[in-house]
Motif scaffolding. Sequence first.
Motif, PDB file in Angstrom:
ATOM      1  N   VAL A 152       0.851  -1.184   0.000  1.00 49.33           N
ATOM      2  CA  VAL A 152       0.000   0.000   0.000  1.00 49.33           C
ATOM      3  C   VAL A 152       0.888   1.235   0.000  1.00 49.33           C
ATOM      4  CG1 VAL A 152      -1.790   1.280   1.244  1.00 49.33           C
ATOM      5  CG2 VAL A 152      -1.802  -1.235   1.268  1.00 49.33           C
ATOM      6  N   ILE A 153       0.721   2.049  -1.028  1.00 49.96           N
ATOM      7  CA  ILE A 153       1.460   3.304  -1.117  1.00 49.96           C
ATOM      8  C   ILE A 153       0.467   4.436  -0.903  1.00 49.96           C
ATOM      9  CG2 ILE A 153       2.819   4.838  -2.584  1.00 49.96           C
ATOM     10  CD1 ILE A 153       3.858   2.316  -4.019  1.00 49.96           C
ATOM     11  N   HIS A 154       0.637   5.143   0.202  1.00 53.97           N
ATOM     12  CA  HIS A 154      -0.186   6.323   0.474  1.00 53.97           C
ATOM     13  C   HIS A 154       0.396   7.453  -0.367  1.00 53.97           C
ATOM     14  CE1 HIS A 154      -2.503   4.574   3.821  1.00 53.97           C
ATOM     15  NE2 HIS A 154      -1.413   3.825   3.947  1.00 53.97           N
ATOM     16  N   TYR A 155      -0.131   7.577  -1.573  1.00 50.86           N
ATOM     17  CA  TYR A 155       0.521   8.416  -2.572  1.00 50.86           C
ATOM     18  C   TYR A 155       0.480   9.903  -2.251  1.00 50.86           C
ATOM     19  CZ  TYR A 155      -3.872   9.930  -4.619  1.00 50.86           C
ATOM     20  OH  TYR A 155      -5.086  10.519  -4.815  1.00 50.86           O
ATOM     21  N   LEU A 156      -0.384  10.341  -1.358  1.00 48.63           N
ATOM     22  CA  LEU A 156      -0.372  11.756  -0.987  1.00 48.63           C
ATOM     23  C   LEU A 156       0.869  12.078  -0.153  1.00 48.63           C
ATOM     24  CD1 LEU A 156      -4.123  12.422  -0.150  1.00 48.63           C
ATOM     25  CD2 LEU A 156      -2.882  12.965  -2.253  1.00 48.63           C
ATOM     26  N   GLU A 157       1.295  11.125   0.685  1.00 50.02           N
ATOM     27  CA  GLU A 157       2.499  11.303   1.491  1.00 50.02           C
ATOM     28  C   GLU A 157       3.757  10.862   0.743  1.00 50.02           C
ATOM     29  OE1 GLU A 157      -0.143   9.347   2.866  1.00 50.02           O
ATOM     30  OE2 GLU A 157      -1.029  11.105   3.796  1.00 50.02           O
ATOM     31  N   ASN A 158       3.618   9.874  -0.125  1.00 45.32           N
ATOM     32  CA  ASN A 158       4.745   9.319  -0.882  1.00 45.32           C
ATOM     33  C   ASN A 158       4.383   9.275  -2.364  1.00 45.32           C
ATOM     34  OD1 ASN A 158       6.475   8.524   1.413  1.00 45.32           O
ATOM     35  ND2 ASN A 158       4.731   7.208   1.899  1.00 45.32           N
ATOM     36  N   PRO A 159       4.355  10.429  -3.010  1.00 50.00           N
ATOM     37  CA  PRO A 159       3.950  10.442  -4.415  1.00 50.00           C
ATOM     38  C   PRO A 159       4.942   9.699  -5.299  1.00 50.00           C
ATOM     39  CG  PRO A 159       4.677  12.622  -3.709  1.00 50.00           C
ATOM     40  CD  PRO A 159       4.707  11.741  -2.499  1.00 50.00           C
ATOM     41  N   PRO A 160       4.452   9.195  -6.418  1.00 45.48           N
ATOM     42  CA  PRO A 160       5.367   8.520  -7.344  1.00 45.48           C
ATOM     43  C   PRO A 160       6.367   9.510  -7.931  1.00 45.48           C
ATOM     44  CG  PRO A 160       3.223   8.846  -8.366  1.00 45.48           C
ATOM     45  CD  PRO A 160       3.088   9.276  -6.933  1.00 45.48           C
ATOM     46  N   SER A 161       7.501   8.981  -8.332  1.00 46.36           N
ATOM     47  CA  SER A 161       8.466   9.818  -9.050  1.00 46.36           C
ATOM     48  C   SER A 161       7.909  10.125 -10.428  1.00 46.36           C
ATOM     49  CB  SER A 161       9.794   9.071  -9.195  1.00 46.36           C
ATOM     50  OG  SER A 161       9.619   7.957 -10.065  1.00 46.36           O
ATOM     51  N   GLU A 162       8.529  11.047 -11.110  1.00 47.78           N
ATOM     52  CA  GLU A 162       8.085  11.358 -12.471  1.00 47.78           C
ATOM     53  C   GLU A 162       8.174  10.115 -13.355  1.00 47.78           C
ATOM     54  OE1 GLU A 162       9.052  14.207 -16.317  1.00 47.78           O
ATOM     55  OE2 GLU A 162      10.000  14.674 -14.403  1.00 47.78           O
ATOM     56  N   ALA A 163       9.269   9.379 -13.245  1.00 52.18           N
ATOM     57  CA  ALA A 163       9.435   8.177 -14.075  1.00 52.18           C
ATOM     58  C   ALA A 163       8.342   7.159 -13.768  1.00 52.18           C
ATOM     59  CB  ALA A 163      10.817   7.570 -13.850  1.00 52.18           C
ATOM     60  N   THR A 164       8.044   6.959 -12.485  1.00 49.59           N
ATOM     61  CA  THR A 164       7.002   5.994 -12.109  1.00 49.59           C
ATOM     62  C   THR A 164       5.642   6.447 -12.607  1.00 49.59           C
ATOM     63  OG1 THR A 164       8.248   5.251 -10.193  1.00 49.59           O
ATOM     64  CG2 THR A 164       5.863   4.847 -10.161  1.00 49.59           C
ATOM     65  N   LEU A 165       5.324   7.733 -12.442  1.00 51.71           N
ATOM     66  CA  LEU A 165       4.039   8.240 -12.926  1.00 51.71           C
ATOM     67  C   LEU A 165       3.918   8.042 -14.435  1.00 51.71           C
ATOM     68  CD1 LEU A 165       1.351   9.622 -12.401  1.00 51.71           C
ATOM     69  CD2 LEU A 165       2.548  11.834 -12.535  1.00 51.71           C
ATOM     70  N   ARG A 166       4.969   8.310 -15.160  1.00 50.79           N
ATOM     71  CA  ARG A 166       4.937   8.112 -16.616  1.00 50.79           C
ATOM     72  C   ARG A 166       4.774   6.628 -16.961  1.00 50.79           C
ATOM     73  NH1 ARG A 166       6.120  12.560 -19.741  1.00 50.79           N
ATOM     74  NH2 ARG A 166       6.917  14.363 -18.615  1.00 50.79           N
ATOM     75  N   GLU A 167       5.424   5.742 -16.196  1.00 53.35           N
ATOM     76  CA  GLU A 167       5.270   4.298 -16.427  1.00 53.35           C
ATOM     77  C   GLU A 167       3.836   3.846 -16.162  1.00 53.35           C
ATOM     78  OE1 GLU A 167       8.175   2.380 -13.939  1.00 53.35           O
ATOM     79  OE2 GLU A 167       9.847   3.249 -15.061  1.00 53.35           O
ATOM     80  N   LEU A 168       3.237   4.354 -15.087  1.00 49.63           N
ATOM     81  CA  LEU A 168       1.855   4.004 -14.776  1.00 49.63           C
ATOM     82  C   LEU A 168       0.916   4.478 -15.886  1.00 49.63           C
ATOM     83  CD1 LEU A 168       1.812   4.937 -10.973  1.00 49.63           C
ATOM     84  CD2 LEU A 168       1.674   2.617 -11.937  1.00 49.63           C
TER      85      LEU A 168
END
Length: 136
Positions: A31-47
């Motif tokens: 579980v990634i609480h993305y508001l506290e630990n947002p994805p990196s730019e690379a991860t967001l682009r991969e998603l």
Amino acid sequence: MKNITIYHNPACGSSRNTLALIRHIGIEPQVIHYLENPPSEATLRELLSAMRFTPRQLLRTNVPEFLSCGLDNEGLDDDTIINAMLTHPILINRPIVVTNNGVRLCRPPEVFLDISPMPLLRDFVKENGDVIVARK
């Protein structure tokens, strides 16, 4: 154990229901609480790529940051939208679930069943009382 990651916001009913559905099936996801630990730019682009979404398709439009960042301008490029999402993770729609079978924005939570590594063997009742019927 099946590897599943959920980008989760516990304040969101869809996110809570999706997490509960995953656990109901018998899997404890990362579980990634993305508001506290947002994805990196690379991860967001991969998603985004894995979902075949444009940044605008993943953008939440019902939060104040949407207007305060000027994202209501349809002419903005993808990089501008991604940068706004990285600066204000609340702009990222959720929950996003990653499995070996794919990546999906699980709105509604039933979308998870399309990428679940295990079948839903017992009916699941959402917080609002709606039932997701087990697939026979």
